[in-house]
Design an enzyme around this catalytic site. Structure first.
Site, PDB file in Angstrom:
ATOM      1  CE  LYS A 127      48.724  48.870  40.696  1.00  0.00           C
ATOM      2  NZ  LYS A 127      48.720  49.967  39.577  1.00  0.00           N
ATOM      3  CG  HIS A 184      47.486  53.434  31.899  1.00  0.00           C
ATOM      4  ND1 HIS A 184      48.145  52.985  30.879  1.00  0.00           N
ATOM      5  CD2 HIS A 184      46.519  52.483  32.289  1.00  0.00           C
ATOM      6  CE1 HIS A 184      47.890  51.585  30.713  1.00  0.00           C
ATOM      7  NE2 HIS A 184      46.784  51.463  31.900  1.00  0.00           N
ATOM      8  CG  ASN A 208      50.356  53.542  35.679  1.00  0.00           C
ATOM      9  OD1 ASN A 208      49.779  52.652  35.535  1.00  0.00           O
ATOM     10  ND2 ASN A 208      50.896  54.167  36.850  1.00  0.00           N
ATOM     11  NE  ARG A 224      41.713  41.424  61.542  1.00  0.00           N
ATOM     12  CZ  ARG A 224      41.065  40.902  62.739  1.00  0.00           C
ATOM     13  NH1 ARG A 224      40.834  39.447  62.698  1.00  0.00           N
ATOM     14  NH2 ARG A 224      40.331  41.477  63.365  1.00  0.00           N
ATOM     15  CG  HIS A 284      41.727  50.209  30.496  1.00  0.00           C
ATOM     16  ND1 HIS A 284      41.833  51.373  31.105  1.00  0.00           N
ATOM     17  CD2 HIS A 284      42.729  49.540  30.550  1.00  0.00           C
ATOM     18  CE1 HIS A 284      43.060  51.370  31.569  1.00  0.00           C
ATOM     19  NE2 HIS A 284      43.728  50.335  31.460  1.00  0.00           N
ATOM     20  CG  HIS A 301      42.561  57.375  34.254  1.00  0.00           C
ATOM     21  ND1 HIS A 301      42.432  58.413  35.401  1.00  0.00           N
ATOM     22  CD2 HIS A 301      41.349  56.461  34.717  1.00  0.00           C
ATOM     23  CE1 HIS A 301      41.508  58.155  36.329  1.00  0.00           C
ATOM     24  NE2 HIS A 301      40.831  56.866  35.745  1.00  0.00           N
ATOM     25  CD  GLU A 338      51.609  52.204  40.350  1.00  0.00           C
ATOM     26  OE1 GLU A 338      50.988  51.398  39.997  1.00  0.00           O
ATOM     27  OE2 GLU A 338      51.442  53.411  40.119  1.00  0.00           O
ATOM     28  NE  ARG A 363      51.672  47.053  39.647  1.00  0.00           N
ATOM     29  CZ  ARG A 363      51.217  45.975  40.327  1.00  0.00           C
ATOM     30  NH1 ARG A 363      51.627  45.537  41.485  1.00  0.00           N
ATOM     31  NH2 ARG A 363      50.090  45.667  39.892  1.00  0.00           N
ATOM     32  CD  GLU A 386      46.714  47.605  29.337  1.00  0.00           C
ATOM     33  OE1 GLU A 386      48.020  48.050  29.628  1.00  0.00           O
ATOM     34  OE2 GLU A 386      45.633  48.625  29.690  1.00  0.00           O
ATOM     35  CE  LYS A 432      50.524  43.891  36.048  1.00  0.00           C
ATOM     36  NZ  LYS A 432      49.070  44.124  36.084  1.00  0.00           N
TER      37      LYS A 432
HETATM   38  P1  NAD Z   1      34.984  42.944  31.752  1.00  0.00           P
HETATM   39  O1  NAD Z   1      35.745  42.218  33.056  1.00  0.00           O
HETATM   40  O2  NAD Z   1      34.231  43.819  31.972  1.00  0.00           O
HETATM   41  O3  NAD Z   1      34.931  42.126  30.356  1.00  0.00           O
HETATM   42  C1  NAD Z   1      34.713  42.639  29.465  1.00  0.00           C
HETATM   43  C2  NAD Z   1      33.344  41.908  28.825  1.00  0.00           C
HETATM   44  O4  NAD Z   1      33.591  40.491  28.230  1.00  0.00           O
HETATM   45  C3  NAD Z   1      32.211  41.594  29.768  1.00  0.00           C
HETATM   46  O5  NAD Z   1      30.926  41.806  29.253  1.00  0.00           O
HETATM   47  C4  NAD Z   1      32.484  40.273  30.204  1.00  0.00           C
HETATM   48  O6  NAD Z   1      31.263  39.594  30.562  1.00  0.00           O
HETATM   49  C5  NAD Z   1      32.699  39.746  28.784  1.00  0.00           C
HETATM   50  N1  NAD Z   1      33.459  38.514  28.812  1.00  0.00           N
HETATM   51  C6  NAD Z   1      34.684  38.160  29.688  1.00  0.00           C
HETATM   52  N2  NAD Z   1      35.044  36.883  29.344  1.00  0.00           N
HETATM   53  C7  NAD Z   1      34.606  36.280  28.245  1.00  0.00           C
HETATM   54  C8  NAD Z   1      34.724  35.604  27.216  1.00  0.00           C
HETATM   55  N3  NAD Z   1      35.763  34.639  27.273  1.00  0.00           N
HETATM   56  N4  NAD Z   1      34.019  35.541  26.279  1.00  0.00           N
HETATM   57  C9  NAD Z   1      32.871  36.219  25.999  1.00  0.00           C
HETATM   58  N5  NAD Z   1      32.702  37.328  26.770  1.00  0.00           N
HETATM   59  C10 NAD Z   1      33.390  37.501  27.963  1.00  0.00           C
HETATM   60  O7  NAD Z   1      36.468  43.802  31.422  1.00  0.00           O
HETATM   61  P2  NAD Z   1      38.191  43.580  31.639  1.00  0.00           P
HETATM   62  O8  NAD Z   1      38.550  44.379  30.259  1.00  0.00           O
HETATM   63  O9  NAD Z   1      38.166  42.242  31.484  1.00  0.00           O
HETATM   64  O10 NAD Z   1      38.642  44.400  32.676  1.00  0.00           O
HETATM   65  C11 NAD Z   1      38.135  45.591  33.033  1.00  0.00           C
HETATM   66  C12 NAD Z   1      38.358  45.760  34.513  1.00  0.00           C
HETATM   67  O11 NAD Z   1      39.771  45.472  34.964  1.00  0.00           O
HETATM   68  C13 NAD Z   1      38.200  47.311  35.169  1.00  0.00           C
HETATM   69  O12 NAD Z   1      37.466  47.270  36.258  1.00  0.00           O
HETATM   70  C14 NAD Z   1      39.772  47.698  35.286  1.00  0.00           C
HETATM   71  O13 NAD Z   1      39.607  48.673  36.412  1.00  0.00           O
HETATM   72  C15 NAD Z   1      40.091  46.354  35.713  1.00  0.00           C
HETATM   73  N6  NAD Z   1      41.675  46.240  35.583  1.00  0.00           N
HETATM   74  C16 NAD Z   1      42.515  46.104  36.689  1.00  0.00           C
HETATM   75  C17 NAD Z   1      43.824  45.788  36.630  1.00  0.00           C
HETATM   76  C18 NAD Z   1      44.564  45.287  37.787  1.00  0.00           C
HETATM   77  O14 NAD Z   1      45.700  45.257  37.762  1.00  0.00           O
HETATM   78  N7  NAD Z   1      43.947  44.758  38.638  1.00  0.00           N
HETATM   79  C19 NAD Z   1      44.458  46.256  35.488  1.00  0.00           C
HETATM   80  C20 NAD Z   1      43.873  46.601  34.289  1.00  0.00           C
HETATM   81  C21 NAD Z   1      42.325  46.601  34.461  1.00  0.00           C
HETATM   82  N1  GLY Z   2      47.740  47.696  35.658  1.00  0.00           N
HETATM   83  C1  GLY Z   2      48.906  48.201  36.095  1.00  0.00           C
HETATM   84  C2  GLY Z   2      49.509  47.647  37.133  1.00  0.00           C
HETATM   85  O1  GLY Z   2      48.824  46.427  37.617  1.00  0.00           O
HETATM   86  O2  GLY Z   2      50.349  48.253  37.955  1.00  0.00           O
END
Ligand code: NAD
Ligand code: GLY
Length: 364
Positions: free
Chosen positions: A143, A248, A245, A121, A265, A252, A237, A241, A185, A227
């Site tokens: 999130k 997006h 987006n 939990r 993205h 999206h 949100e 918040r 972003e 942020k």
């Molecule tokens: P990712 O985590 O897939 O990383 C991108 C690539 O870079 C991967 O291949 C990873 O192994 C590589 N990598 C990471 N750090 C590195 C480094 N320092 N040097 C070399 N390679 C490296 O992608 P991302 O863009 O970081 O994240 C995308 C994800 O985040 C999606 O799943 C999306 O839904 C999520 N997201 C979440 C939120 C949130 O608020 N929680 C917001 C935006 C995106």
């Molecule tokens: N990535 C949008 C949010 O965190 O609300």
């Protein structure tokens, strides 16, 4: 080292930003009194660069820890990988005082946060984001989610980390397309909230492209500050918040119609921001069209797409409206009025969206 505080009452936490600070993780955890049995979650790509400095620092600070390796890729942000982590936690008797550490990009951060939110939990977790997108967006705001075969992030929660350690030195090994995806972003943060920040980005293009650690410290701190203020005002949100987006709605849709393989993205968000600005101009919400030109130029500086040539307008429209129609909901558009100020509007006609998509090169 910069520190940004996210003020959420008993769920408050700090974001520490600096160059090379992964090496100090063990010490930092002790200082922040987050002691406990540690599980590090990472992937092989990130581990190759950054696991050793992290584990060396944990050893030096006397922590007991294990490491779990998740294969690299969005497709592994799923319940099956979460279950493997639960199994490891259970078979090694991790208790409620355990500490999970997410070392990686947004995929690792979202997955680890989801496991932390649900194991026993809820146990504490620390984000060590290593992509720009994760440092300025995914690691902040709580999130957490995994994907379902029917859609992205369908299973998740709001669950804040106990600490975020953003080492901007890690951005030097990031592939260029990943860095630029994060920049989209960053541009978004300036456009929705802070004109000075936006102009600062415009003045530092070359150093940002080089991922210069000094500049990236300012950029990550600037974005986290924006942020955090939004998340503090509206953690779950229900209103404000949603401005995060911006870009997006169409972004999206582009990711959906290309099965999440056609666009990074941030790249999809970039062209989505341009489209939304054009919609705002047509509706006379946007007062000065030079914002659109500035945005196009800035996106171009980071090789972010500014048009959608060849993409089907019909497919984009279906992706935008399908889910909303199913839920009897309206599409909320985030529209810029000027740099640093946006509004949320549900009053955008489908025909105007089609017109703008056509202007951007969309095909029949
Ligand atoms: P990712 O985590 O897939 O990383 C991108 C690539 O870079 C991967 O291949 C990873 O192994 C590589 N990598 C990471 N750090 C590195 C480094 N320092 N040097 C070399 N390679 C490296 O992608 P991302 O863009 O970081 O994240 C995308 C994800 O985040 C999606 O799943 C999306 O839904 C999520 N997201 C979440 C939120 C949130 O608020 N929680 C917001 C935006 C995106
Ligand atoms: N990535 C949008 C949010 O965190 O609300």
């Amino acid at each position: 080292m910069e520190e940004i505080r996210v003020d959420l009452g008993e769920r408050s936490y700090s974001i520490l930003i600096g160059d090379g600070i992964i090496e100090d993780t063990g010490e930092i955890i002790r200082e922040w009194e987050l002691d406990g049995k540690v599980l590090v979650v990472t992937n092989p790509t990130v581990a190759e660069w950054y696991l050793k400095p992290l584990t060396d620092s944990l050893i030096a600070a006397g922590f007991t820890f294990k490491v779990v390796m998740v294969p690299d890729g969005e497709v592994y942000k799923n319940l099956e990988e979460a279950e493997k982590i639960y199994n490891l936690l259970i078979s090694n008797q991790y208790d409620r005082k355990s500490l999970l550490i997410a070392l990686g990009g947004g995929v690792i951060g979202d997955l680890t946060g989801f496991v932390a939110a649900t194991y026993l939990r809820g146990v504490r977790f620390i984000q060590i984001p290593t992509t720009l997108l994760a440092q300025v967006d995914a690691s902040v705001g709580g999130k957490v989610a995994v994907n379902h075969p029917r859609g992205k992030n369908l299973i998740g929660s709001f669950y804040q980390p106990s600490l975020v350690i953003s080492d901007v030195g890690t951005l030097l090994t990031l592939p260029e397309t990943e860095l630029h995806s994060g920049v989209a972003e960053v541009i978004k943060h300036g456009l929705i909230m802070d004109e000075n920040y936006f102009q600062f980005i415009c003045g530092e293009i070359q150093l940002i492209r080089e991922a210069n650690p000094g500049i990236m410290t300012w950029i990550v701190a600037g974005s986290c500050n924006i942020k955090s203020r939004i998340v503090e005002a509206d953690e779950k949100e229900s209103s404000l918040r949603a401005i995060l987006n911006y870009g997006h709605t169409i972004g999206h849709a582009l990711e959906t119609i290309t099965d999440y393989t056609g666009f990074k993205h941030g790249a999809a968000v970039a062209v989505g921001m341009i489209a939304a600005a054009k919609i705002a101009w047509q509706l006379e919400v946007l007062k000065d069209a030079s914002l659109i030109d500035q945005l196009i130029e800035l996106c171009g500086d980071f090789n972010l797409p500014v048009r959608i040539d060849g993409f089907s307008i019909e497919s984009i429209i279906e992706a935008i409206y399908y889910d909303k129609k199913m839920a009897h909901g309206k599409v909320n558009w985030i529209l810029p009025c000027e740099i640093g100020k946006v509004i949320i509007s549900a009053e955008v006609s489908e025909s105007l969206v089609r017109e703008v998509l056509k202007e951007l090169g969309g095909s029949k």
